[in-house]
Scaffold this active site. Structure first.
Site, PDB file in Angstrom:
ATOM      1  N   SER A  19       0.832  -1.203   0.000  1.00 60.46           N
ATOM      2  CA  SER A  19       0.000   0.000   0.000  1.00 60.46           C
ATOM      3  C   SER A  19       0.863   1.248   0.000  1.00 60.46           C
ATOM      4  O   SER A  19       1.594   1.515   0.956  1.00 60.46           O
ATOM      5  CB  SER A  19      -0.909   0.016   1.228  1.00 60.46           C
ATOM      6  OG  SER A  19      -1.487   1.306   1.324  1.00 60.46           O
ATOM      7  N   HIS A  44      -0.966  -1.241  -4.434  1.00 60.10           N
ATOM      8  CA  HIS A  44      -2.242  -0.795  -3.859  1.00 60.10           C
ATOM      9  C   HIS A  44      -2.223   0.727  -3.699  1.00 60.10           C
ATOM     10  O   HIS A  44      -1.319   1.283  -3.078  1.00 60.10           O
ATOM     11  CB  HIS A  44      -2.425  -1.485  -2.513  1.00 60.10           C
ATOM     12  CG  HIS A  44      -3.774  -1.312  -1.903  1.00 60.10           C
ATOM     13  ND1 HIS A  44      -4.893  -2.020  -2.315  1.00 60.10           N
ATOM     14  CD2 HIS A  44      -4.200  -0.520  -0.883  1.00 60.10           C
ATOM     15  CE1 HIS A  44      -5.939  -1.671  -1.574  1.00 60.10           C
ATOM     16  NE2 HIS A  44      -5.544  -0.759  -0.698  1.00 60.10           N
ATOM     17  N   ASP A  46      -4.422   3.829  -2.306  1.00 52.05           N
ATOM     18  CA  ASP A  46      -5.550   4.200  -1.448  1.00 52.05           C
ATOM     19  C   ASP A  46      -5.997   5.625  -1.735  1.00 52.05           C
ATOM     20  O   ASP A  46      -5.303   6.587  -1.394  1.00 52.05           O
ATOM     21  CB  ASP A  46      -5.131   4.101   0.025  1.00 52.05           C
ATOM     22  CG  ASP A  46      -5.044   2.665   0.494  1.00 52.05           C
ATOM     23  OD1 ASP A  46      -6.022   1.918   0.322  1.00 52.05           O
ATOM     24  OD2 ASP A  46      -3.985   2.284   1.032  1.00 52.05           O
ATOM     25  N   MET A  48      -8.478   8.525  -0.833  1.00 52.27           N
ATOM     26  CA  MET A  48      -9.369   8.944   0.264  1.00 52.27           C
ATOM     27  C   MET A  48      -9.802  10.382   0.032  1.00 52.27           C
ATOM     28  O   MET A  48      -8.998  11.216  -0.378  1.00 52.27           O
ATOM     29  CB  MET A  48      -8.622   8.860   1.600  1.00 52.27           C
ATOM     30  CG  MET A  48      -8.070   7.488   1.916  1.00 52.27           C
ATOM     31  SD  MET A  48      -7.431   7.455   3.615  1.00 52.27           S
ATOM     32  CE  MET A  48      -6.609   5.858   3.622  1.00 52.27           C
ATOM     33  N   HIS A  77      -7.961   1.395  -4.635  1.00 49.60           N
ATOM     34  CA  HIS A  77      -8.965   1.240  -3.580  1.00 49.60           C
ATOM     35  C   HIS A  77      -9.619   2.604  -3.354  1.00 49.60           C
ATOM     36  O   HIS A  77      -9.015   3.493  -2.767  1.00 49.60           O
ATOM     37  CB  HIS A  77      -8.244   0.723  -2.317  1.00 49.60           C
ATOM     38  CG  HIS A  77      -9.131   0.541  -1.129  1.00 49.60           C
ATOM     39  ND1 HIS A  77      -8.636   0.305   0.141  1.00 49.60           N
ATOM     40  CD2 HIS A  77     -10.479   0.549  -0.996  1.00 49.60           C
ATOM     41  CE1 HIS A  77      -9.639   0.173   0.994  1.00 49.60           C
ATOM     42  NE2 HIS A  77     -10.763   0.330   0.336  1.00 49.60           N
ATOM     43  N   MET A  79     -11.800   4.980  -1.556  1.00 50.36           N
ATOM     44  CA  MET A  79     -12.515   5.287  -0.309  1.00 50.36           C
ATOM     45  C   MET A  79     -13.088   6.691  -0.455  1.00 50.36           C
ATOM     46  O   MET A  79     -12.643   7.638   0.195  1.00 50.36           O
ATOM     47  CB  MET A  79     -11.552   5.171   0.881  1.00 50.36           C
ATOM     48  CG  MET A  79     -11.218   3.719   1.205  1.00 50.36           C
ATOM     49  SD  MET A  79      -9.811   3.561   2.308  1.00 50.36           S
ATOM     50  CE  MET A  79      -8.489   3.641   1.120  1.00 50.36           C
ATOM     51  N   MET A 150     -12.258  -5.573   4.510  1.00 48.67           N
ATOM     52  CA  MET A 150     -11.423  -4.686   5.329  1.00 48.67           C
ATOM     53  C   MET A 150     -11.209  -5.329   6.696  1.00 48.67           C
ATOM     54  O   MET A 150     -12.166  -5.755   7.341  1.00 48.67           O
ATOM     55  CB  MET A 150     -12.101  -3.317   5.508  1.00 48.67           C
ATOM     56  CG  MET A 150     -12.141  -2.444   4.262  1.00 48.67           C
ATOM     57  SD  MET A 150     -10.539  -2.075   3.507  1.00 48.67           S
ATOM     58  CE  MET A 150      -9.679  -1.220   4.834  1.00 48.67           C
ATOM     59  N   ASP A 188      -7.213  -6.170   3.767  1.00 46.69           N
ATOM     60  CA  ASP A 188      -6.497  -4.891   3.830  1.00 46.69           C
ATOM     61  C   ASP A 188      -6.599  -4.352   5.252  1.00 46.69           C
ATOM     62  O   ASP A 188      -7.700  -4.100   5.741  1.00 46.69           O
ATOM     63  CB  ASP A 188      -7.151  -3.930   2.820  1.00 46.69           C
ATOM     64  CG  ASP A 188      -6.456  -2.579   2.734  1.00 46.69           C
ATOM     65  OD1 ASP A 188      -5.420  -2.390   3.387  1.00 46.69           O
ATOM     66  OD2 ASP A 188      -6.979  -1.713   2.001  1.00 46.69           O
TER      67      ASP A 188
HETATM   68  C1  DX5 Z   1      -6.563   1.738   5.156  1.00 46.80           C
HETATM   69  C2  DX5 Z   1      -5.978   1.426   3.798  1.00 46.80           C
HETATM   70  C3  DX5 Z   1      -4.899   0.421   3.816  1.00 46.80           C
HETATM   71  C4  DX5 Z   1      -3.674   0.795   4.613  1.00 46.80           C
HETATM   72  C5  DX5 Z   1      -3.148  -0.462   5.246  1.00 46.80           C
HETATM   73  O1  DX5 Z   1      -7.740   2.451   4.999  1.00 46.80           O
HETATM   74  O2  DX5 Z   1      -7.014   0.929   2.955  1.00 46.80           O
HETATM   75  O3  DX5 Z   1      -4.541   0.044   2.486  1.00 46.80           O
HETATM   76  O4  DX5 Z   1      -2.665   1.358   3.850  1.00 46.80           O
HETATM   77  O5  DX5 Z   1      -2.089  -0.136   6.070  1.00 46.80           O
HETATM   78  P1  DX5 Z   1      -1.410  -1.173   7.065  1.00 46.80           P
HETATM   79  O6  DX5 Z   1      -0.912  -2.322   6.232  1.00 46.80           O
HETATM   80  O7  DX5 Z   1      -0.321  -0.376   7.682  1.00 46.80           O
HETATM   81  O8  DX5 Z   1      -2.482  -1.602   8.041  1.00 46.80           O
HETATM   82 ZN    ZN Z   2      -6.522   0.042   0.992  1.00 55.95          ZN
END
Ligand code: DX5
Ligand code: ZN
Length: 241
Positions: A19, A44, A46, A48, A77, A79, A150, A188
Site C-alpha cells: 500500500s 495498492h 488508497d 481517500m 482502492h 474510499m 477490510m 487490507d
Molecule cells: C486503510 C488502507 C490500507 C492501509 C493499510 O484504509 O485501505 O490500504 O494502507 O495499512 P497497514 O498495512 O499499515 O495496516
Molecule cells: Zn486500501
C-alpha cells in the site's frame, strides 16, 4: 497476468499488494519502482476523499503520474463517497483494477460501475467495511473479480488486524466455492507475517500491506516473509512414509 485459481485442493497463489499509503509521498515514483523490484505482485493505491473516510490522500492525477514508473497491476482502492463521478478519471489514469466500497453504492450504481470498468477491460472489486454484512453481496459475486474484506476501519494505516473478520473471510470463500466462481478475496489492514497466515488459511489470496513492507529495512525480504508465512500451514501437512 496469470492468476492461479482457488480450488479446494490446490494451494492458492498469494498476491502481495504493497500500500503506497505508507510510502514516502515525496518520492512516489521511486517508491513504486522499488516495490516492483522487491517482488510485489500488485501496487495498492488508497484514494481517500476526507468524506467517506476522515483523511485525504491523492486522486487520479497522481496515479497517472505514477503509471510510467511501474508495470505492476494498479490496484486502486476508492474510499470516496461518490465513486461513479470519478471512475472515468481513474480508468484513464491507468488503474487496472478498481475497488469500490459497497457502502457508497446503490444496487443500480454498482451495476453501472461494473459495466464501466468491464467495458474498459479492467477488473472490478467491491470492498466491505468491517461492519458491513456479507449477505447482500452474495448475489453479485458472479459480476465481480474481487471482494475486499477490510480488516481495519478504512482511513488510516498502521492499525491492528481485526481477527473477528476471519469468519467473514471463511464464509465468503465458502460461498465463492458453492457458486463455483473465480473471485479473489483481498484483505487490507494490519497485515503482518503474524496475521497473514490467518487470513490465508481463512481463504484470502490477495494481501494489502502498508507498514509491514514500507517500514521494513528491506522491502524484498518483508514481501518474501509475507509470502512464506502463508505456506506455513501447507508445510505442516504430515509427511508421507
Ligand atoms: C486503510 C488502507 C490500507 C492501509 C493499510 O484504509 O485501505 O490500504 O494502507 O495499512 P497497514 O498495512 O499499515 O495496516
Ligand atoms: Zn486500501
Amino acid at each position: 497476468m496469470t492468476l492461479e485459481r482457488n480450488h479446494d485442493t490446490a494451494p492458492r497463489s498469494v498476491l502481495i499488494s504493497p500500500s503506497m499509503l505508507a510510502s514516502d509521498f515525496s518520492r512516489m515514483g521511486e517508491e513504486a519502482r522499488r516495490m516492483q523490484t522487491a517482488g510485489a505482485d500488485w501496487l495498492h493505491l488508497d484514494v481517500m476523499d476526507g468524506h467517506f473516510v476522515p483523511n485525504i490522500t491523492f486522486g487520479a492525477p497522481i496515479i497517472k503520474a505514477l503509471r510510467p514508473h511501474c508495470d505492476l497491476l494498479f490496484d486502486v482502492h476508492l474510499m470516496i463517497s461518490e465513486p461513479l463521478k470519478h471512475l472515468g478519471d481513474f480508468l484513464a489514469a491507468g488503474a487496472d483494477q478498481i475497488t469500490l466500497h459497497a457502502e457508497t453504492l446503490t444496487r443500480a450504481q454498482l451495476m453501472d460501475a461494473i459495466v464501466q470498468v468491464r467495458s474498459a477491460g479492467k477488473r472490478v472489486g467491491l470492498a466491505l467495511k468491517p461492519g458491513t454484512p456479507l449477505r447482500p453481496i452474495v448475489n453479485y459475486l458472479h459480476e465481480l473479480d474481487m471482494i475486499l474484506i477490510m480488516t481495519v476501519e478504512p482511513g488510516f494505516g498502521g492499525q491492528a488486524f481485526m481477527t473477528d473478520m476471519l469468519d467473514k473471510i471463511k464464509q465468503l470463500r465458502r460461498e465463492i466455492r458453492r457458486q463455483t466462481l473465480d473471485v479473489d478475496i483481498q484483505v487490507d489492514g494490519g497485515i503482518t507475517s503474524e496475521t497473514i497466515p490467518l487470513a490465508y488459511q481463512a481463504g484470502a489470496n490477495s494481501f494489502v500491506a502498508g507498514s509491514a513492507i514500507f517500514n521494513a529495512a528491506d522491502a524484498a525480504q518483508a514481501i518474501a516473509e509475507l509470502r512464506s508465512a502463508c505456506s506455513f500451514f501447507e508445510k505442516k501437512e504430515p509427511k508421507k512414509l
